[in-house]
Design a protein around this motif. Structure first.
Motif, short mmCIF file in Angstrom:
data_model
loop_
_atom_site.label_atom_id
_atom_site.label_comp_id
_atom_site.label_asym_id
_atom_site.label_seq_id
_atom_site.Cartn_x
_atom_site.Cartn_y
_atom_site.Cartn_z
N ALA A 346 0.83 -1.21 0.00
CA ALA A 346 0.00 0.00 0.00
C ALA A 346 0.87 1.26 0.00
O ALA A 346 0.54 2.24 -0.68
CB ALA A 346 -0.93 0.00 1.21
N ASP A 347 1.97 1.24 0.73
CA ASP A 347 2.87 2.40 0.74
C ASP A 347 3.60 2.56 -0.58
O ASP A 347 3.83 3.68 -1.06
CB ASP A 347 3.87 2.29 1.89
N VAL A 348 4.00 1.42 -1.19
CA VAL A 348 4.68 1.49 -2.49
C VAL A 348 3.78 2.11 -3.54
O VAL A 348 4.19 3.02 -4.29
CB VAL A 348 5.16 0.09 -2.93
N THR A 349 2.53 1.66 -3.61
CA THR A 349 1.62 2.19 -4.62
C THR A 349 1.27 3.66 -4.35
O THR A 349 1.10 4.45 -5.28
CB THR A 349 0.34 1.35 -4.68
N THR A 350 1.17 4.02 -3.07
CA THR A 350 0.89 5.44 -2.73
C THR A 350 2.03 6.34 -3.19
O THR A 350 1.80 7.40 -3.78
CB THR A 350 0.69 5.59 -1.22
N LEU A 351 3.26 5.93 -2.94
CA LEU A 351 4.42 6.74 -3.31
C LEU A 351 4.66 6.75 -4.83
O LEU A 351 5.16 7.73 -5.38
CB LEU A 351 5.68 6.23 -2.60
N ALA A 352 4.27 5.65 -5.49
CA ALA A 352 4.55 5.54 -6.93
C ALA A 352 3.44 6.12 -7.79
O ALA A 352 3.66 6.35 -8.99
CB ALA A 352 4.77 4.08 -7.29
N ARG A 353 2.27 6.35 -7.22
CA ARG A 353 1.16 6.85 -8.01
C ARG A 353 1.50 8.20 -8.63
O ARG A 353 1.98 9.11 -7.96
CB ARG A 353 -0.10 6.98 -7.16
N GLY A 354 1.25 8.34 -9.92
CA GLY A 354 1.59 9.55 -10.64
C GLY A 354 2.92 9.47 -11.33
O GLY A 354 3.21 10.28 -12.22
N TYR A 355 3.77 8.50 -10.93
CA TYR A 355 5.08 8.31 -11.55
C TYR A 355 5.17 6.99 -12.29
O TYR A 355 5.98 6.84 -13.21
CB TYR A 355 6.18 8.35 -10.48
N VAL A 356 4.34 6.03 -11.88
CA VAL A 356 4.31 4.70 -12.50
C VAL A 356 2.91 4.49 -13.07
O VAL A 356 1.92 4.87 -12.43
CB VAL A 356 4.64 3.61 -11.46
N PRO A 357 2.78 3.93 -14.26
CA PRO A 357 1.45 3.70 -14.86
C PRO A 357 0.53 2.92 -13.93
O PRO A 357 0.96 1.99 -13.24
CB PRO A 357 1.77 2.91 -16.13
N ASP A 358 -0.75 3.31 -13.92
CA ASP A 358 -1.72 2.67 -13.03
C ASP A 358 -1.85 1.18 -13.32
O ASP A 358 -2.06 0.37 -12.40
CB ASP A 358 -3.08 3.35 -13.17
N ASP A 359 -1.76 0.76 -14.60
CA ASP A 359 -1.87 -0.66 -14.94
C ASP A 359 -0.79 -1.48 -14.25
O ASP A 359 -1.04 -2.59 -13.76
CB ASP A 359 -1.79 -0.86 -16.46
N LEU A 360 0.41 -0.91 -14.22
CA LEU A 360 1.51 -1.61 -13.57
C LEU A 360 1.30 -1.67 -12.06
O LEU A 360 1.57 -2.71 -11.43
CB LEU A 360 2.84 -0.91 -13.90
#
Length: 374
Positions: A346-360
C-alpha cells in the motif's frame, strides 16, 4: 532670625518641585483625570496621523498597572487595529536601573491590518489572547528572560511582496533571549511569498516549548523540548500543476503530532535533535505512525544512529554515519549505512502513483518489499 527665614525660603524652593511632582503623580491616578488625558492624547494622535484613534476607557493603578479598553485606529474607513482590552503591569524600580520586570502583559480581542505601513510585508488577522510575563529584561545588555508566553485563538496572514528594498542596516543588536515556557493553542498562520509563488500554512491545535535559549550574536538556538498535537501543515506552489499521489509541490499534512527534545543549532553549524516521535497523515494517503531517532549534523558529517519509521503497512530501521565528502565524486570520505526495511504494498503504490502507470501498479504484488543494506 534672618538665616532662619532664608533657610525656610530655600527649603520651600527646593521642596516645591518635589511636592508638585508628587501632586501631579497622584492626580494621574484619579480616573476622571486619566480619561481626560487619554481623550486629549487620542485627539492629538488622530490629528497628527490623519486617522481616527480612540480609547474607550483607561485605568492606571500604582505604580504602573495600566489597563486600556476598546482601542481602535481607523484610516479612511479601514480598521488598522482594534483591541478589546490591554493590560500591562510593570515594576517601577527596575526601570530606574535600565531594566524591566513585566509582571503581566495581556492582550484580548485584537484585529490587525498593517496595510502598507510595513515595507514589503502585509500582516492581517485576529488574535484572541496573548499573555506574557518577563523578568530580567536588560535592554542595555540585550538580555531578555521570558517566564511564560501564551497565544490562543489567533488567525494571522502574512503576505510578502516582490519589491524588497536593499538592507541598509549597519549593525544588529545581539540579543540573549531565555524562554521558560511558550504555549500556543488553536492558532493558524498563513504565509504567501512574492507573486503568490508559494503558500505555506500551519494550524496548531496545541503546541508547547520549554526552556529555550536564543542568542542572535553567536548565533545559538536551542530548546529543551518542543511538542505539537492536533496540527496541520500545507505547502503549495499554486502555479505548478497538481499530480496524483504524493505531490511534492502540493503537500497537505493533517493529524500532525510531534515531540522533539534537546534540539539545538550552534555557532559552528552543528545541528542536534532527539526526535521522540512524529505522527502525520498526508492527503495522498500516506500515514506515518511514528518517526523517531537522534540527528547529529555539522559541516562535515551527518549521523542518524537509530532512525525508526513506521506506517500502518511498513517498518524501516536505519543507522547512518556519513562523511559529507562521500556525497561528492572524487572527494573521498566514509559512508557507513545500515537499513532493514519491510515496505508494504500500500505504501509502495501510494508513493509511486503519478510516476508509475496505473496498470503496472494494479499488478504490483501484495507482499511486503524487504530490504537489508549494510
Amino acid at each position: 532670625r534672618l538665616f532662619l527665614i532664608i533657610g525656610k525660603w530655600l527649603a520651600g524652593i527646593i521642596l516645591f518641585p518635589v511636592v508638585l511632582f508628587l501632586l501631579l503623580a497622584i492626580i494621574l491616578y484619579i480616573p476622571p483625570v486619566q480619561n481626560y488625558v487619554v481623550e486629549r492624547v487620542a485627539r492629538e494622535l488622530s490629528t497628527s496621523l490623519g486617522m481616527d484613534v480612540g480609547i474607550g476607557r483607561v485605568r492606571l493603578a500604582f505604580p504602573l498597572d495600566l489597563a486600556l479598553h476598546r482601542l481602535h485606529a481607523v484610516e479612511r474607513g479601514d480598521t488598522l487595529a482594534a483591541v478589546r482590552s490591554l493590560r500591562l503591569d510593570v515594576r517601577l524600580l527596575p526601570l530606574l536601573h535600565g531594566e524591566a520586570d513585566v509582571d503581566g502583559f495581556e492582550l484580548y480581542g485584537t484585529t490587525l491590518d498593517t496595510k502598507s505601513y510595513i515595507s514589503d510585508t502585509h500582516i492581517r488577522g485576529h488574535i484572541g489572547r496573548l499573555a506574557a510575563a518577563a523578568h530580567g529584561i536588560d535592554w542595555t545588555k540585550g538580555r531578555i528572560r521570558v517566564d511564560f508566553a501564551e497565544l490562543a485563538d489567533a488567525d494571522v496572514s502574512i503576505a510578502l511582496s516582490d519589491t524588497a528594498q536593499a538592507d541598509t542596516t549597519t549593525s544588529a543588536t545581539a540579543w540573549d533571549i531565555g524562554v521558560r515556557r511558550v504555549s500556543i493553542a488553536n492558532t493558524r498562520v498563513r504565509l504567501s511569498m512574492p507573486g503568490d509563488s508559494m503558500r505555506i500554512a500551519a494550524r496548531l491545535g496545541r503546541a508547547e516549548l520549554r526552556n529555550g535559549r536564543f542568542e542572535t550574536g553567536r548565533p545559538y538556538y536551542g530548546v529543551h523540548s518542543l511538542s505539537i498535537t492536533d496540527g496541520t501543515l500545507s505547502y503549495d506552489l499554486p502555479h505548478v500543476p497538481a499530480t496524483p499521489g504524493l505531490d511534492p509541490a502540493h503537500i497537505a499534512v493533517s493529524r500532525l503530532a510531534l515531540r522533539v527534545d534537546e534540539a539545538s543549532y550552534g555557532p559552528d553549524g552543528k545541528v542536534s535533535a532527539d526526535i521522540q516521535r512524529i505522527i502525520l497523515h498526508e492527503k495522498s494517503g500516506l500515514s506515518v505512525r511514528n518517526l523517531s531517532g537522534r540527528l547529529r549534523l555539522d559541516t562535515a558529517r551527518i549521523a542518524l544512529p537509530d532512525l525508526l519509521l513506521q506506517t500502518p503497512h511498513s517498518k524501516i530501521t536505519a543507522r547512518a554515519d556519513v562523511d559529507l565528502k562521500a556525497l561528492t565524486a572524487g572527494a573521498g570520505g566514509r559512508l557507513d549505512v545500515e537499513i532493514d526495511a519491510a515496505v508494504g504494498a500500500a505504501d509502495v503504490t501510494t508513493l509511486a502513483r503519478g510516476y508509475v502507470p496505473d496498470d503496472l501498479l494494479r499488478h504490483y504484488p501484495q507482499r511486503p518489499l524487504t530490504l537489508h543494506v549494510k
